[in-house]
Every structure is written in C-alpha cells, then in structure tokens.
Design an enzyme around this catalytic site. Structure first.
Site, PDB file in Angstrom:
ATOM      1  N   ILE A 112     -29.069  70.597  33.970  1.00 55.27           N
ATOM      2  CA  ILE A 112     -29.476  69.214  33.711  1.00 55.27           C
ATOM      3  C   ILE A 112     -30.102  68.587  34.958  1.00 55.27           C
ATOM      4  O   ILE A 112     -29.945  67.401  35.224  1.00 55.27           O
ATOM      5  CB  ILE A 112     -28.300  68.367  33.200  1.00 55.27           C
ATOM      6  CG1 ILE A 112     -27.095  68.460  34.144  1.00 55.27           C
ATOM      7  CG2 ILE A 112     -27.900  68.804  31.800  1.00 55.27           C
ATOM      8  CD1 ILE A 112     -25.934  67.567  33.714  1.00 55.27           C
ATOM      9  N   THR A 136     -29.648  68.801  38.222  1.00 54.08           N
ATOM     10  CA  THR A 136     -28.809  68.245  39.288  1.00 54.08           C
ATOM     11  C   THR A 136     -29.525  68.312  40.629  1.00 54.08           C
ATOM     12  O   THR A 136     -29.432  67.373  41.439  1.00 54.08           O
ATOM     13  CB  THR A 136     -27.480  69.006  39.364  1.00 54.08           C
ATOM     14  OG1 THR A 136     -26.905  69.105  38.057  1.00 54.08           O
ATOM     15  CG2 THR A 136     -26.513  68.312  40.299  1.00 54.08           C
ATOM     16  N   GLU A 186     -35.353  76.926  32.636  1.00 51.49           N
ATOM     17  CA  GLU A 186     -34.193  76.573  31.804  1.00 51.49           C
ATOM     18  C   GLU A 186     -34.529  76.884  30.345  1.00 51.49           C
ATOM     19  O   GLU A 186     -35.652  76.661  29.909  1.00 51.49           O
ATOM     20  CB  GLU A 186     -33.846  75.099  31.969  1.00 51.49           C
ATOM     21  CG  GLU A 186     -32.672  74.635  31.139  1.00 51.49           C
ATOM     22  CD  GLU A 186     -31.410  75.459  31.393  1.00 51.49           C
ATOM     23  OE1 GLU A 186     -30.907  76.054  30.426  1.00 51.49           O
ATOM     24  OE2 GLU A 186     -30.964  75.532  32.556  1.00 51.49           O
ATOM     25  N   CYS A 205     -21.992  82.314  34.464  1.00 49.91           N
ATOM     26  CA  CYS A 205     -20.809  82.902  35.090  1.00 49.91           C
ATOM     27  C   CYS A 205     -19.880  83.584  34.103  1.00 49.91           C
ATOM     28  O   CYS A 205     -18.888  84.189  34.517  1.00 49.91           O
ATOM     29  CB  CYS A 205     -20.030  81.821  35.837  1.00 49.91           C
ATOM     30  SG  CYS A 205     -19.355  80.544  34.745  1.00 49.91           S
ATOM     31  N   SER A 241     -22.554  72.189  34.769  1.00 46.58           N
ATOM     32  CA  SER A 241     -23.385  71.618  35.837  1.00 46.58           C
ATOM     33  C   SER A 241     -22.711  71.730  37.191  1.00 46.58           C
ATOM     34  O   SER A 241     -21.556  72.146  37.309  1.00 46.58           O
ATOM     35  CB  SER A 241     -23.692  70.147  35.526  1.00 46.58           C
ATOM     36  OG  SER A 241     -22.517  69.374  35.660  1.00 46.58           O
ATOM     37  N   TRP A 242     -23.436  71.342  38.214  1.00 50.48           N
ATOM     38  CA  TRP A 242     -22.901  71.264  39.565  1.00 50.48           C
ATOM     39  C   TRP A 242     -22.285  69.897  39.795  1.00 50.48           C
ATOM     40  O   TRP A 242     -22.633  68.918  39.128  1.00 50.48           O
ATOM     41  CB  TRP A 242     -24.018  71.480  40.594  1.00 50.48           C
ATOM     42  CG  TRP A 242     -24.555  72.871  40.632  1.00 50.48           C
ATOM     43  CD1 TRP A 242     -23.917  74.003  40.263  1.00 50.48           C
ATOM     44  CD2 TRP A 242     -25.857  73.276  41.088  1.00 50.48           C
ATOM     45  NE1 TRP A 242     -24.726  75.094  40.449  1.00 50.48           N
ATOM     46  CE2 TRP A 242     -25.930  74.669  40.960  1.00 50.48           C
ATOM     47  CE3 TRP A 242     -26.956  72.582  41.587  1.00 50.48           C
ATOM     48  CZ2 TRP A 242     -27.054  75.398  41.319  1.00 50.48           C
ATOM     49  CZ3 TRP A 242     -28.082  73.312  41.949  1.00 50.48           C
ATOM     50  CH2 TRP A 242     -28.132  74.702  41.817  1.00 50.48           C
TER      51      TRP A 242
END
Length: 808
Positions: A539, A541, A560, A606, A788-789
C-alpha cells in the site's frame, strides 16, 4: 509485509493452521494404531526400530490416550495454562507402570522425566486447558504403533529413561473431537460403518486435518476400537500415527496417504520428533502393505536409511501405488486387535539440542558436558562464570551470549533461539520459554503488556528448586523480564538486554561479510530528487514515508499485483506512483527505460518462509522463490562499475524464519540483517528482519514526538484501551484478540469491542482513513495493513537518506 496476491491461496490455508502439529505429553503407553481388519503386523526387516518388552494389553478404560485432551476439561479453576495436568489416579497408574517397565533400569532424574507441559496463571487453581503445545525440545521419546493379529510385540527401554507415550491435543469446530462424547454405545445392534459414500473405509491410511494443526498421517478405525460411540454421518474415527490418539474427523478433512508430496512437511520433519515418528510409522505400514523391500543401507546414519522410504512415498508409492496400500480384510479380522509398542529411538529421534561441535578446529580436547544442574553448582559453589555456559542446555564453551540474561548459548541452542524466540501462539504469548526456547510446562507472565513465558525447568533449575510452585500461587506472577533487575539464583537479566538483543540477531558467526560501502554525504546544493524502485510495494508505505520526510521524489516505480493495494496507492497519492504489476515480468530493458534508480526496496511474501506456517515450502519453492526476483532486479539496478553515485537498497522479511533460509538470503545479499521490532515506536509488536546498506541501520530505534506508543493514543474518543500494547497484528481477524481468554483490547460503553479500522491505521502509523478506498470492508482493510510495513520503522530507516537527496 507489502501486500501480494502471489500467496493468496496459501495465506488462506495458513490462517487456519498453527506452526506445529500435535505434540506429546506424558502418559502411560497408549493403545496402538491398528490396521483393524488387515491382519498385518507393522514390521520391516530393515527398520531401525527394535523391541524388547511386551506392552500392556489393549484396554480403552484404563488407557487415557483413547480419550481426547478435552476429557480433562472438567477440572475447576480459571488458571491460564497450556496442555494438561494429570489427575492423582492417572499419576498413580503412571507410577505403577513405570515401576513395572523400568525393572532393572536406573531411575531417571528430573530432566529425564519432565512433567506434562502445563501453563499456569499465577494465583489460580490449575485446570485443564486444551491449547495445543509444541514438543518438548529437551527430551524426545518415541513409540511405534502396530496392528494385527501377529504375536505380541515387545518394547525396548533405554537405560535411564522411562518410556513415555505422546499425547496430542486435538480440537476442531467442524470436526467433532473424541472427547465430545465420553459415553459408549450400549446398543448391541451391529450397524454398517462409514456407508455415506464418502470413501475412507476402515483400515485406510490417510492424511487428516484438525483445526489448529497441520495435516497429520493416521488410519481410519472402527468405533469399537475407540471405546466410544459410532461416528456421526460424514465423520470418521481416526487414530493418529505417532501417538495413537483417537479423533472423530470429517471425511471432508481427509485425503489419501498417496497425497504424500502434497502434505508432507519437510521443516516439521526436521524439527519435530513427534512428526518424524508419525511419518516413519505411516511409511512402515505402507511398505508392509505394498510388500515393498528396501535395499540395505551402507550408511550408519539412520536418516540415510529412512531416505529411500521418503523417496518412495514422494514418488507415488510405486509400483503398486494406491492399490497396494489398501487394507486386506479377512473374515476373522477383529477390529479390537490393537496393541502398543513403546520403542525408544534416542538416535533416530535425537534431542533438538545436540552436542555442539566446537567451532575451533585447532582444539582437540573433547568438549566438557554439563547438565544445567551441574552448571548451577559450578556457578554458585565453584564461582565459575555463567558466561562460559550455555544457559539453555548447560554445555561449556558457549558460542555466543544469551541476549536477555547473563550467560551464553551453544551454537545449536543459538540456532533454535533465532528461529523460535519470535514465535507466538494464538493467545499472543510466546510459543516457547524466554530462556531456553523449549520447555514442556510453562508459566505466563501476569503483566498485561508482557507476552513472555518461562518454563518450569528453567525456574526450578536456574532460580530455585521450588520457584515454579511458588510462582503458581502468586497473583499476578511477573516474569523475570518484568521484575526488578536483581539476581534470582543464577538468572539475572542483562541491564542492556535491548541492545544485546539487536546485536544477537544481527551477528552471525557462521557468516561474516564485508561492511557495505559508505557513500559520502552530498552537499545540499548538489542533491537531486530521489528515484525509487519498489518491489512488492503493498500500500505504498515507502512512498508515504518519503513524502512525510520531505523528499522530492522524481520517479517511484512500484511492482504490485494486488488490485486493492494498487487502489490505495493510486487514490492516496493521486497517481504519482508508476505501477508496473508483476515483478516477474520486469526485464533489464525496463530498468534501463525507467532508471537509473537511487533506492531499491521490497519485501517478498513471507508465508512460505515463516515457520508459523507448517505448510511452508521454504526459500526455493512457492512464493519463497520471489526473493530471487528481488535479487535479480537489485543486481540489474546497481550502478555499473565506474558510476560514482550513491545507491541504496533494503529488503524486509519476517524474523520467524528458518535459520538456513535466513543465512541463504544473507549469502545472496552479502550482508547480515538487522532485527527491528516496531514495539519501540508504536503500540504493537512487529519484529522484522531488514537487509540493506542504508546508513545507520544498526542504530538504536528511538521514538519521535509524532509516534503513538500506547494503544490508548490510537483510539477514538470515548474508547478505553484494556492493554498498553497489543501483539502483532496480522491478516487474521483473531490476531486483534489478546491473551489466552482472547479478549478484545478496547472497552466502549462498558463492553469489549474490536479495534476499528481507523485505530488499526494509527497503530501502523498511517493517516486515518488511508485504506478507506474502493468500498473495502473491514476484513479487506485489515489484510492490507497486516501485510504492510510499520510507518515509524521505515521512517527510522529512511531518515539518513536526507543527507544524499533533495528535500522540500
């Protein structure tokens, strides 16, 4: 993590799994796994298993393993605990069994016969809690289950050990557990079983799925073997390989054993003795049915002896295939011919903490072996330095320091700590002990903002022999990370533990790399706008942080594939981001057209790397391979030889990944990662690895005036936080709940409430309503945020770049 649809299917599955399969507990040897009507005995002439003593006869009423862990849920009290606590009757039975079975055998010590893993909430009376727990990492025992009408089998007892039969805890909402009905059928009428046209008849070898656990091998059995009622329509009674427990499972959650390549989990096989045991037993029975003979193995390594069986299974059980694995029914088959073999395999199922091989090749002296009891004696009485010992297993010549407490860790225990220390259960608490990353019986910290647990072994050995019993009746009991900085026995928290923790995850004695090139700062008048390539952008970030820091962004190219994530980036940044979709389709020519780039960032999915996912495929399969797309494009984007310009990059992924995967990533990127937990600058835990050459990546994370450090700071008016911090928020909706009792973290009008989307955005550091686009619902917005981060962490990492690029 940045949002990504490469892993959508796997994420859906993994949301319903925990990191491990069913685990072992301490019970008398249980009823064995029968082939029911097959009339075949589980043997193999090439098997590394041996036998020496006859087991007890099959008796459903006397053997607790025929019942589900939920049978014990009728105890009183409201204690926070995991696993079970035996009744006095059960313990008496176990003691008598032990006396019979250990005749002529030296009695085991404290650490050789650990009590069943139980978790206590201090100050409350213990009661049974049906939470799944992992295998004790200190001592692994094993048993072989067999069926049939062959003669009685016998079990070997390793000197100094008492055989123990593992007991998993099985739960499922859409599959009825065996404990949900403890009554047996009194009807003498014999009704046909499993005639619902869903397949999976008695004696079939299958993979079964219980909610909260990974796929596990088992055998379909008759209800008469369980000592319970008949299965409901559409259900099957299963007996699990590895422990012999029974569960009633939906036929929709079963698959043939021939789907071995699909459900076999290499990581669990490597780490969990209970899983290795179950797989071996399933393959043993399969080889007997298929009359498959394996050539003698020249190697003395038992893993090499079992390897042909795994290759045979992965190859489709050829030549007979599925037909060769079907049970053979005979007229005189008796479904109650169940027997148990308790076979000790200390070599095939070694302890997770093996003796460490000295890293110094010049030292020929053998390594001194100490138990932790001996270590404590050496430290307290002989004034030895505890830094010389592994705090987790007691061995001498520690390879590194323990990050939280004074003491060391051997290389094996260090690897375990790197993998397990950031694993959390569904209740938000650590999966393993804070000291040793093991333990069968653990106590939870009573501090509402602490998610740590300590095992009974560590308390009784390192603190005081009665420390665990004392802690159970304190309300609340605070762990040794929350208590004052004093010495408790030999256990003492480091005063600089937060710094040591960062160094521990950053340094890796097995891999040393040259320090990244340091670029000199650019004079202000020569700085130009930054050009960024963002892979797996999520998104946006990265773009948000760069703009918040005042950078002039000349070009921001983002790869993305998630349409919802793209919608957020397009709407919130007004079309200033150049989206290029799939990272796998980006070519060298594309980079030349879009570049040159000053900063390359990204974090590949991940789910196939995280050890929380038992179905993970690792770095070289599934979505794990997308890391190599980042590596490929990073290599192409780097300045060519002779170009003298600053170039920076950053790669992010989870901390809870396998040590080998982490080292492989480091080997490709030629640097070790730094570990950063967002808890220092936000109201939620979020530990992540960051690789890169950004200036000052190793500096300590410090909160700024704009960071919201407490949950209350993130809430809207009229809402009250029940906790100061929350655990890691993921894509799963229940990750918002806190503690064993799964409380919502907010009170509104006197009632518990969930976190609103605007509050989730504040926790992550995003502007309010940042993800409120495209009519997305709450679940979709949480999924975007969960991948997200953390904005404050990225701001911390990007801030030094202001010395190199133009800012407004």
């Amino acid at each position: 993590m940045p949002s990504n649809k490469y892993s959508a299917a796997i994420m859906d599955d993994s949301n319903n799994m925990t990191a491990t399969a069913p685990v072992n507990g301490d019970k008398p040897p249980a009823k064995g796994l029968s082939e029911n009507d097959s009339g075949v005995e589980l043997t193999n002439e090439n098997s590394p298993l041996t036998a020496a003593e006859p087991p007890s006869p099959f008796s459903p009423k006397q053997n607790g393993d025929a019942a589900s862990p939920q049978d014990g849920n009728q105890g009183s009290g409201g204690s926070r605990k995991r696993s079970r606590k035996k009744s006095e009757e059960e313990e008496t039975t176990w003691d008598s069994d032990s006396e019979d079975k250990t005749s002529g055998v030296s009695q085991p010590g404290l650490r050789q016969t650990p009590r069943p893993r139980t978790i206590f909430q201090a100050g409350l009376i213990p009661r049974t809690h049906n939470k799944p727990r992992r295998q004790n990492r200190k001592h692994e025992h094993s048993m072989l289950l067999c069926a049939g009408r062959g003669g009685p089998r016998v079990a070997a007892v390793t000197p100094g050990r008492v055989p123990e039969a593992p007991r998993p805890e099985l739960m499922e909402q859409d599959s009825k557990d065996s404990a949900q009905s403890i009554s047996t059928s009194s009807s003498s009428e014999i009704q046909p079983e499993y005639n619902d046209n869903k397949g999976f008849g008695i004696g079939e070898l299958v993979w079964g799925k219980i909610k909260g656990f990974s796929w596990w091998p088992g055998i379909v059995v008759t209800w008469r073997a369980t000592g319970k009622r008949q299965a409901s329509n559409g259900m099957r009674w299963l007996q699990w390989f590895g422990d012999g427990k029974f569960s009633e499972v939906s036929a929709d959650k079963l698959d043939s054993i021939t789907a071995f390549p699909k459900f076999f989990n290499q990581a669990s096989y490597t780490k969990l003795a209970s899983y290795r045991r179950a797989i071996f037993q399933a393959l043993e029975m399969s080889s007997v049915r298929a009359e498959k003979k394996f050539p003698p193995c020249e190697s003395d390594i038992l893993d090499d002896q079992v390897k042909p069986m795994l290759e045979w299974a992965n190859g489709g059980f050829l030549p007979k295939g599925e037909e060769g694995l079907k049970p053979t029914h005979t007229a005189d088959s008796n479904p109650l011919d169940h027997q148990v073999l308790d076979v000790s395999l200390p070599e095939y199922f070694p302890s997770a903490k093996r003796p460490r091989v000295s890293l110094c090749k010049n030292k020929a002296a053998p390594e001194e072996s100490y138990s932790r009891e001996q270590m404590v004696n050496e430290v307290l009485k002989n004034k030895r330095s505890i830094e010389d010992f592994c705090l987790s297993c007691g061995k001498m010549r520690a390879a590194t320091f323990h990050p939280l407490f004074e003491g060391g860790l051997c290389q094996t225990c260090k690897d375990v700590y790197l993998e397990m220390s950031y694993m959390y259960d569904d209740d938000g608490y650590q999966s393993y002990c804070t000291v040793c990353c093991g333990g069968r019986e653990v106590l939870l910290c009573g501090n509402a903002n602490c998610c740590r647990c300590f095992c009974v072994d560590c308390l009784d050995i390192l603190v005081d022999p009665g420390a665990s019993n004392s802690a159970r009746y304190l309300d609340p009991w605070r762990c040794y990370m929350c208590q004052p900085l004093l010495q408790y026995g030999v256990l003492k928290r480091r005063h600089d533990w937060s710094i040591k923790l960062q160094v521990f995850f950053t340094s890796d004695n097995g891999q040393e790399f040259e320090k990244p090139k340091i670029f000199p700062a650019i004079p202000a008048e020569q700085r130009r706008p930054i050009r960024v390539l963002s892979l797996f952008d999520g998104i946006a970030t990265g773009y948000l942080v760069l703009r918040d820091l005042g950078f002039k962004v000349d070009q921001y190219v983002a790869s993305e594939v998630c349409e919802e994530s793209i919608s957020v980036g397009v709407v919130r940044h007004e079309g200033k981001i150049h989206y290029v979709h799939d990272v796998r389709n980006i070519t060298k020519k594309n980079l030349l057209d879009w570049g040159p780039f000053d900063l390359v960032i990204g974090g590949s999915p991940c789910n196939d790397l995280s050890i929380v996912n038992p179905a993970r495929k690792g770095l070289y399969e599934g979505t794990g391979r997308l890391f190599f797309e980042f590596y490929r494009l990073l290599s192409e984007a780097k300045p060519k030889e002779g170009e003298d310009r600053p170039f920076f990059w950053m790669f992010e992924n989870v901390v809870a990944m396998g040590v080998n995967d982490r080292r492989d990533i480091s080997r490709f990127l030629e640097c070790n990662p730094v570990m950063i937990d967002a808890i220092e600058v936000s109201a939620a835990h979020r530990a992540r690895y960051f690789w890169g050459n950004l200036p000052g990546m190793n500096r300590r994370l410090c909160a700024s005036g704009m960071d919201k450090l407490e949950l209350q700071d993130c809430l809207d008016h009229g809402r009250v936080a029940k906790f100061g911090k929350v655990r890691t928020i993921t894509t799963r909706s229940n990750s918002i709940k806190q503690g064993k009792d799964q409380h919502f973290p907010v009170l509104m009008n006197g009632k518990e409430d969930i976190l609103w989307c605007t509050e989730l955005e504040r926790i992550f550091g995003f502007p309010v309503h940042y993800t409120d686009v495209s009519n997305m619902g709450r679940g979709a917005r949480q999924r975007l945020l969960g991948r997200s981060w953390s904005v404050p962490v990225i701001r911390h990492l990007f801030a030094p770049l202001k010395d190199y690029f133009a800012c407004e």
